[in-house]
Write a protein that holds these residues in place. Sequence first.
Motif, mmCIF file in Angstrom:
data_model
loop_
_atom_site.group_PDB
_atom_site.id
_atom_site.type_symbol
_atom_site.label_atom_id
_atom_site.label_comp_id
_atom_site.label_asym_id
_atom_site.label_seq_id
_atom_site.Cartn_x
_atom_site.Cartn_y
_atom_site.Cartn_z
ATOM 1 N N LEU A 1 -0.508 -11.739 16.163
ATOM 2 C CA LEU A 1 -0.831 -13.164 16.251
ATOM 3 C C LEU A 1 -2.286 -13.437 15.915
ATOM 4 N N LYS A 2 -3.133 -12.420 16.146
ATOM 5 C CA LYS A 2 -4.573 -12.644 15.910
ATOM 6 C C LYS A 2 -5.031 -12.194 14.530
ATOM 7 N N ARG A 3 -4.153 -11.595 13.770
ATOM 8 C CA ARG A 3 -4.613 -11.019 12.500
ATOM 9 C C ARG A 3 -5.031 -12.120 11.521
ATOM 10 N N THR A 4 -6.041 -11.808 10.738
ATOM 11 C CA THR A 4 -6.525 -12.780 9.742
ATOM 12 C C THR A 4 -6.579 -12.127 8.361
ATOM 13 N N ASP A 5 -5.865 -11.015 8.205
ATOM 14 C CA ASP A 5 -5.969 -10.245 6.956
ATOM 15 C C ASP A 5 -5.513 -11.049 5.750
ATOM 16 N N ARG A 6 -6.293 -11.006 4.725
ATOM 17 C CA ARG A 6 -5.862 -11.533 3.421
ATOM 18 C C ARG A 6 -6.754 -10.959 2.319
ATOM 19 N N TYR A 7 -6.882 -9.648 2.389
ATOM 20 C CA TYR A 7 -7.782 -8.964 1.461
ATOM 21 C C TYR A 7 -7.470 -9.282 0.000
ATOM 22 N N SER A 8 -6.198 -9.267 -0.353
ATOM 23 C CA SER A 8 -5.873 -9.452 -1.774
ATOM 24 C C SER A 8 -6.276 -10.835 -2.268
ATOM 25 N N GLU A 9 -6.242 -11.798 -1.374
ATOM 26 C CA GLU A 9 -6.675 -13.138 -1.784
ATOM 27 C C GLU A 9 -8.204 -13.210 -1.907
ATOM 28 N N GLN A 10 -8.874 -12.286 -1.239
ATOM 29 C CA GLN A 10 -10.344 -12.320 -1.224
ATOM 30 C C GLN A 10 -10.955 -11.162 -2.022
ATOM 31 N N ARG A 11 -10.106 -10.485 -2.782
ATOM 32 C CA ARG A 11 -10.546 -9.259 -3.454
ATOM 33 C C ARG A 11 -11.843 -9.464 -4.252
ATOM 34 N N ALA A 12 -11.921 -10.568 -4.966
ATOM 35 C CA ALA A 12 -13.087 -10.783 -5.829
ATOM 36 C C ALA A 12 -14.384 -10.757 -5.014
ATOM 37 N N GLN A 13 -14.325 -11.262 -3.784
ATOM 38 C CA GLN A 13 -15.538 -11.266 -2.959
ATOM 39 C C GLN A 13 -15.705 -9.946 -2.209
ATOM 40 N N LEU A 14 -14.579 -9.339 -1.803
ATOM 41 C CA LEU A 14 -14.669 -8.204 -0.881
ATOM 42 C C LEU A 14 -14.755 -6.844 -1.565
ATOM 43 N N HIS A 15 -14.226 -6.728 -2.771
ATOM 44 C CA HIS A 15 -14.218 -5.407 -3.399
ATOM 45 C C HIS A 15 -15.653 -4.902 -3.579
ATOM 46 N N GLY A 16 -15.890 -3.715 -3.092
ATOM 47 C CA GLY A 16 -17.216 -3.128 -3.227
ATOM 48 C C GLY A 16 -18.149 -3.520 -2.104
ATOM 49 N N ALA A 17 -17.949 -4.716 -1.554
ATOM 50 C CA ALA A 17 -18.825 -5.171 -0.478
ATOM 51 C C ALA A 17 -18.206 -4.849 0.870
ATOM 52 N N HIS A 18 -16.972 -4.406 0.826
ATOM 53 C CA HIS A 18 -16.185 -4.166 2.020
ATOM 54 C C HIS A 18 -16.629 -2.851 2.668
ATOM 55 N N GLU A 19 -16.418 -2.755 3.982
ATOM 56 C CA GLU A 19 -16.614 -1.465 4.652
ATOM 57 C C GLU A 19 -15.576 -0.484 4.107
ATOM 58 N N ARG A 20 -15.704 0.765 4.477
ATOM 59 C CA ARG A 20 -14.734 1.751 4.004
ATOM 60 C C ARG A 20 -13.332 1.390 4.488
ATOM 61 N N LYS A 21 -12.388 1.402 3.557
ATOM 62 C CA LYS A 21 -11.012 1.030 3.885
ATOM 63 C C LYS A 21 -10.227 2.264 4.319
ATOM 64 N N VAL A 22 -9.140 2.014 5.008
ATOM 65 C CA VAL A 22 -8.266 3.119 5.374
ATOM 66 C C VAL A 22 -7.674 3.696 4.083
ATOM 67 N N GLU A 23 -7.506 5.023 4.054
ATOM 68 C CA GLU A 23 -6.936 5.647 2.852
ATOM 69 C C GLU A 23 -5.404 5.550 2.895
ATOM 70 N N MET A 24 -4.812 5.398 1.736
ATOM 71 C CA MET A 24 -3.366 5.253 1.624
ATOM 72 C C MET A 24 -2.629 6.452 2.236
ATOM 73 N N PHE A 25 -3.148 7.668 1.986
ATOM 74 C CA PHE A 25 -2.447 8.850 2.500
ATOM 75 C C PHE A 25 -2.422 8.869 4.029
ATOM 76 N N TYR A 26 -3.333 8.138 4.618
ATOM 77 C CA TYR A 26 -3.452 8.143 6.069
ATOM 78 C C TYR A 26 -2.397 7.247 6.717
ATOM 79 N N ILE A 27 -1.997 6.224 5.984
ATOM 80 C CA ILE A 27 -1.040 5.277 6.556
ATOM 81 C C ILE A 27 0.311 5.324 5.844
ATOM 82 N N GLY A 28 0.444 6.248 4.908
ATOM 83 C CA GLY A 28 1.764 6.469 4.325
ATOM 84 C C GLY A 28 2.184 5.449 3.289
ATOM 85 N N GLY A 29 1.239 4.731 2.742
ATOM 86 C CA GLY A 29 1.613 3.828 1.631
ATOM 87 C C GLY A 29 1.889 2.434 2.095
#
Length: 170
Positions: A142-170
């Motif tokens: 209920l509290k999540r505010t995720d919308r990285y793909s909509e904000q990619r242009a601003q967040l890519h590269g400026a973002h903190e380290r993201k979780v790796e895909m292998f860690y969460i299974g895709g």
Amino acid sequence: MQRGINDHTVLDLLERFRGTGVIVRFIEYMDVGNRNHWRSELVVPSQELAAQIGSRWPLVGLDPGYRGEVAKRYAFADGQGEVGFISSVSQPFCGDCSRVRLSSDGVVYTCLFATRGTSLRDALRGGASDDQLLEIIRNLWLKRTDRYSEQRAQLHGAHERKVEMFYIGG
Ligand code: SF4
């Protein structure tokens, strides 16, 4: 598909699976994790792929199989099956996103591009009941505010380290 890397194989790939019952889905190349050296110019937009495929085998749009289905589905007009496109970069669908991911060490992530998760393991080891776990997940959702793909242009590269895909299974 990545432009200039493997996008010349699109039709060969489909030719192999048309008529077999296997549905091929193309996911736009995304900046998952921190290690894939993603660049926007390597993305082949789904619209471009669909046009390329449609000029060889005409396509007919299909309805989603269920609410929140991430792939846009098309049937081959000649009845030889179906192909799907997941357009996470060119047409983000965060507003309809209904997925969480659980890592093998019990951390829940509410976005593929999350930088932090919430430990369910700690709650489990602390003796949490099923109802308490449900409450933790419900609150998280209920509290999540995720919308990285909509904000990619601003967040890519400026973002903190993201979780790796292998860690969460895709
Ligand atoms: S970027 Fe995150 S919130 Fe948006 S669709 Fe992907 S996983 Fe869901």
